[in-house]
Scaffold this motif. Structure first.
Motif, PDB file in Angstrom:
ATOM      1  N   GLU A 271       0.816  -1.223   0.000  1.00  0.00           N
ATOM      2  CA  GLU A 271       0.000   0.000   0.000  1.00  0.00           C
ATOM      3  C   GLU A 271       0.849   1.272   0.000  1.00  0.00           C
ATOM      4  OE1 GLU A 271      -2.681  -0.160   3.276  1.00  0.00           O
ATOM      5  OE2 GLU A 271      -3.519  -2.099   2.704  1.00  0.00           O
ATOM      6  N   LEU A 272       2.147   1.138   0.304  1.00  0.00           N
ATOM      7  CA  LEU A 272       3.046   2.282   0.330  1.00  0.00           C
ATOM      8  C   LEU A 272       4.416   1.849  -0.180  1.00  0.00           C
ATOM      9  CD1 LEU A 272       3.977   5.169   1.235  1.00  0.00           C
ATOM     10  CD2 LEU A 272       4.452   4.165   3.496  1.00  0.00           C
ATOM     11  N   VAL A 273       4.997   2.659  -1.054  1.00  0.00           N
ATOM     12  CA  VAL A 273       6.346   2.414  -1.572  1.00  0.00           C
ATOM     13  C   VAL A 273       7.227   3.601  -1.206  1.00  0.00           C
ATOM     14  CG1 VAL A 273       7.774   2.135  -3.636  1.00  0.00           C
ATOM     15  CG2 VAL A 273       5.566   0.962  -3.476  1.00  0.00           C
ATOM     16  N   VAL A 274       8.402   3.299  -0.654  1.00  0.00           N
ATOM     17  CA  VAL A 274       9.392   4.334  -0.330  1.00  0.00           C
ATOM     18  C   VAL A 274      10.681   3.982  -1.062  1.00  0.00           C
ATOM     19  CG1 VAL A 274      10.651   5.547   1.474  1.00  0.00           C
ATOM     20  CG2 VAL A 274       8.359   4.632   1.960  1.00  0.00           C
ATOM     21  N   THR A 275      11.204   4.910  -1.828  1.00  0.00           N
ATOM     22  CA  THR A 275      12.404   4.621  -2.611  1.00  0.00           C
ATOM     23  C   THR A 275      13.575   5.541  -2.278  1.00  0.00           C
ATOM     24  OG1 THR A 275      13.271   4.313  -4.870  1.00  0.00           O
ATOM     25  CG2 THR A 275      11.814   6.191  -4.521  1.00  0.00           C
ATOM     26  N   ASP A 276      14.759   4.989  -2.371  1.00  0.00           N
ATOM     27  CA  ASP A 276      15.987   5.758  -2.408  1.00  0.00           C
ATOM     28  C   ASP A 276      16.026   6.476  -3.756  1.00  0.00           C
ATOM     29  OD1 ASP A 276      18.811   6.457  -2.034  1.00  0.00           O
ATOM     30  OD2 ASP A 276      19.203   4.853  -3.481  1.00  0.00           O
TER      31      ASP A 276
ATOM     32  N   GLU B  13       4.222  -4.126   7.252  1.00  0.00           N
ATOM     33  CA  GLU B  13       4.241  -5.316   6.406  1.00  0.00           C
ATOM     34  C   GLU B  13       3.642  -5.056   5.019  1.00  0.00           C
ATOM     35  OE1 GLU B  13       0.689  -5.906   9.282  1.00  0.00           O
ATOM     36  OE2 GLU B  13       2.769  -5.109   9.350  1.00  0.00           O
ATOM     37  N   ARG B  14       2.979  -3.908   4.862  1.00  0.00           N
ATOM     38  CA  ARG B  14       2.406  -3.533   3.561  1.00  0.00           C
ATOM     39  C   ARG B  14       3.203  -2.395   2.906  1.00  0.00           C
ATOM     40  NH1 ARG B  14      -2.876  -5.428   2.397  1.00  0.00           N
ATOM     41  NH2 ARG B  14      -3.638  -6.829   4.029  1.00  0.00           N
ATOM     42  N   VAL B  15       4.439  -2.228   3.362  1.00  0.00           N
ATOM     43  CA  VAL B  15       5.346  -1.224   2.801  1.00  0.00           C
ATOM     44  C   VAL B  15       6.428  -1.925   1.988  1.00  0.00           C
ATOM     45  CG1 VAL B  15       7.018   0.596   3.316  1.00  0.00           C
ATOM     46  CG2 VAL B  15       4.952   0.361   4.721  1.00  0.00           C
ATOM     47  N   ALA B  16       6.712  -1.397   0.809  1.00  0.00           N
ATOM     48  CA  ALA B  16       7.834  -1.874  -0.005  1.00  0.00           C
ATOM     49  C   ALA B  16       8.852  -0.754  -0.122  1.00  0.00           C
ATOM     50  CB  ALA B  16       7.373  -2.293  -1.397  1.00  0.00           C
ATOM     51  N   VAL B  17      10.127  -1.098  -0.062  1.00  0.00           N
ATOM     52  CA  VAL B  17      11.202  -0.108  -0.184  1.00  0.00           C
ATOM     53  C   VAL B  17      12.178  -0.554  -1.261  1.00  0.00           C
ATOM     54  CG1 VAL B  17      10.987   0.624   2.217  1.00  0.00           C
ATOM     55  CG2 VAL B  17      12.586  -1.208   1.635  1.00  0.00           C
ATOM     56  N   LEU B  18      12.825   0.412  -1.887  1.00  0.00           N
ATOM     57  CA  LEU B  18      13.812   0.129  -2.927  1.00  0.00           C
ATOM     58  C   LEU B  18      15.082   0.906  -2.624  1.00  0.00           C
ATOM     59  CD1 LEU B  18      10.807   0.610  -4.484  1.00  0.00           C
ATOM     60  CD2 LEU B  18      12.120  -0.387  -6.353  1.00  0.00           C
TER      61      LEU B  18
ATOM     62  N   VAL C 182       8.490  -5.719   2.182  1.00  0.00           N
ATOM     63  CA  VAL C 182       9.201  -6.139   0.976  1.00  0.00           C
ATOM     64  C   VAL C 182      10.323  -5.147   0.712  1.00  0.00           C
ATOM     65  CG1 VAL C 182       9.066  -6.506  -1.514  1.00  0.00           C
ATOM     66  CG2 VAL C 182       7.159  -7.212  -0.059  1.00  0.00           C
ATOM     67  N   SER C 183      11.508  -5.645   0.405  1.00  0.00           N
ATOM     68  CA  SER C 183      12.634  -4.774   0.057  1.00  0.00           C
ATOM     69  C   SER C 183      13.208  -5.227  -1.273  1.00  0.00           C
ATOM     70  CB  SER C 183      13.701  -4.793   1.143  1.00  0.00           C
ATOM     71  OG  SER C 183      14.066  -6.117   1.483  1.00  0.00           O
ATOM     72  N   ILE C 184      13.397  -4.269  -2.173  1.00  0.00           N
ATOM     73  CA  ILE C 184      13.893  -4.559  -3.515  1.00  0.00           C
ATOM     74  C   ILE C 184      15.220  -3.828  -3.710  1.00  0.00           C
ATOM     75  CG2 ILE C 184      13.414  -4.430  -5.984  1.00  0.00           C
ATOM     76  CD1 ILE C 184      10.413  -4.272  -5.284  1.00  0.00           C
ATOM     77  N   VAL C 185      16.274  -4.572  -3.987  1.00  0.00           N
ATOM     78  CA  VAL C 185      17.601  -3.982  -4.140  1.00  0.00           C
ATOM     79  C   VAL C 185      17.987  -3.955  -5.614  1.00  0.00           C
ATOM     80  CG1 VAL C 185      18.857  -6.170  -3.886  1.00  0.00           C
ATOM     81  CG2 VAL C 185      19.962  -4.015  -3.213  1.00  0.00           C
ATOM     82  N   MET C 186      18.705  -2.916  -6.000  1.00  0.00           N
ATOM     83  CA  MET C 186      19.166  -2.808  -7.383  1.00  0.00           C
ATOM     84  C   MET C 186      20.307  -3.785  -7.644  1.00  0.00           C
ATOM     85  SD  MET C 186      17.094  -0.534  -8.589  1.00  0.00           S
ATOM     86  CE  MET C 186      15.917  -1.290  -7.441  1.00  0.00           C
ATOM     87  N   GLY C 187      20.406  -4.219  -8.869  1.00  0.00           N
ATOM     88  CA  GLY C 187      21.344  -5.279  -9.224  1.00  0.00           C
ATOM     89  C   GLY C 187      22.800  -4.940  -9.056  1.00  0.00           C
ATOM     90  N   GLN C 188      23.147  -3.631  -9.076  1.00  0.00           N
ATOM     91  CA  GLN C 188      24.559  -3.265  -8.945  1.00  0.00           C
ATOM     92  C   GLN C 188      25.015  -3.194  -7.495  1.00  0.00           C
ATOM     93  OE1 GLN C 188      22.194  -0.999  -9.413  1.00  0.00           O
ATOM     94  NE2 GLN C 188      22.659   0.825  -8.208  1.00  0.00           N
TER      95      GLN C 188
END
Length: 292
Positions: free
Chosen positions: A25-30, A231-236, A251-257
């Motif tokens: 429900e919420l996304v926070v990105t670098d 638990e409904r927050v995703a970060v990148l 959920v945490s999503i990391v960049m490939g580099q």
């Protein structure tokens, strides 16, 4: 088991994490190294992905090591309508009014220890107070890059002691000698333990912020403001200063580099930022919510 892949992402936490994407429900990105390409440009795939995410009813905001003023053009370009975090979570800023909602200043002793350590190591130091950026060496390697990144020039001072060192938001050490900066990072972490936070925001930037200023704290507060459970927050993200938000988000999503050490802290791995890893991560959330 780890190693599952879906939506262009690979899992380090098993297949269940893909199911969690549908509940975000919420996304926070670098920003730098994640949302933006390495040349600091905001790509059209990222813009389009965020628009689809917002159209799907998911809130979106950013948490960056940049000063708040240095994030304004990104906030406006993406139509961010909720608070965003600057200075690695040290400050929360309201879009539009640019009102400072909260801030965590560095203790004076931490400021002095950090400046002394950087000077002894021969690492260029910058001091950030509110939105102002102060420097003593305008010819330092990364001054042109930082000028382009934040969108305004630093203020040259003869010495940092002439500033109000009780009002510092962030200190940055910058050098092209990344091995040296790694050693300085380790040393400062030991010296500042329990008093301040030292972590690289780029391989060539070492950020020192308040012990209460980290992206994990920021995400917790942003989720509270949005009334969304963690638990409904995703970060990148992509760097060590993003790990605190990896540790608390659903959920945490990391960049490939990202380095292997940072990748291990995230639940999902995308492609690199220059290969639209951010857009791929966002599109995965949109697809999962749509039942794809």
């Amino acid at each position: 088991m780890a190693g599952d892949s879906k939506y262009g992402l690979s899992s380090t936490a098993g297949a269940d994490v893909f199911e969690a994407l549908a509940n975000i429900e919420l996304v926070v990105t670098d920003c730098d190294g994640t949302l933006l390409y390495t040349d600091k440009a905001l790509g059209q795939p990222a813009i389009d992905a965020v628009r689809r995410l917002q159209a799907a009813g998911v809130r979106f905001t950013a948490a960056s090591s940049r000063p708040g003023k240095g994030m304004r053009h990104i906030v406006e370009a993406l139509g961010i309508d909720m608070a965003y975090a600057s200075y690695n979570g040290g400050s929360l800023v309201e879009p539009g009014t640019w009102k400072l909602l909260s801030s965590h200043k560095l203790p004076r002793d931490v400021v002095q220890t950090s400046l002394d350590t950087l000077a002894a190591a021969g690492v260029d130091a910058w001091v950030f107070i509110d939105d102002a950026w102060y420097l003593t060496n305008p010819d330092a390697t990364y001054v042109p890059l930082e000028t382009r990144t934040v969108g305004y020039e630093g203020v040259r001072v003869a010495r940092f002691d002439d500033l109000d060192l009780d009002a510092v938001d962030k200190i940055v050490g910058s050098t092209a000698d990344t091995a040296l900066l790694t050693r300085v990072e380790t040393g400062l972490q030991q010296q500042l333990h329990g008093r301040g936070h030292a972590a690289r925001s780029q391989t060539y930037y070492l950020d020192v912020t308040s012990i209460d200023a980290n992206k994990g704290t920021a995400v917790r507060e942003l989720a509270r403001l949005a009334n969304v459970p963690l638990e409904r927050v995703a970060v990148l993200g992509d760097m060590g200063n993003d790990v605190p938000m990896f540790e608390i988000a659903g959920v945490s999503i990391v960049m490939g580099q990202a380095s292997d050490a940072v990748r291990r802290q995230a639940s999902l791995v995308s492609t690199s930022n220059d290969d639209d890893g951010f857009a791929i991560g966002i599109e995965a959330i949109v697809a999962a919510r749509a039942g794809g």
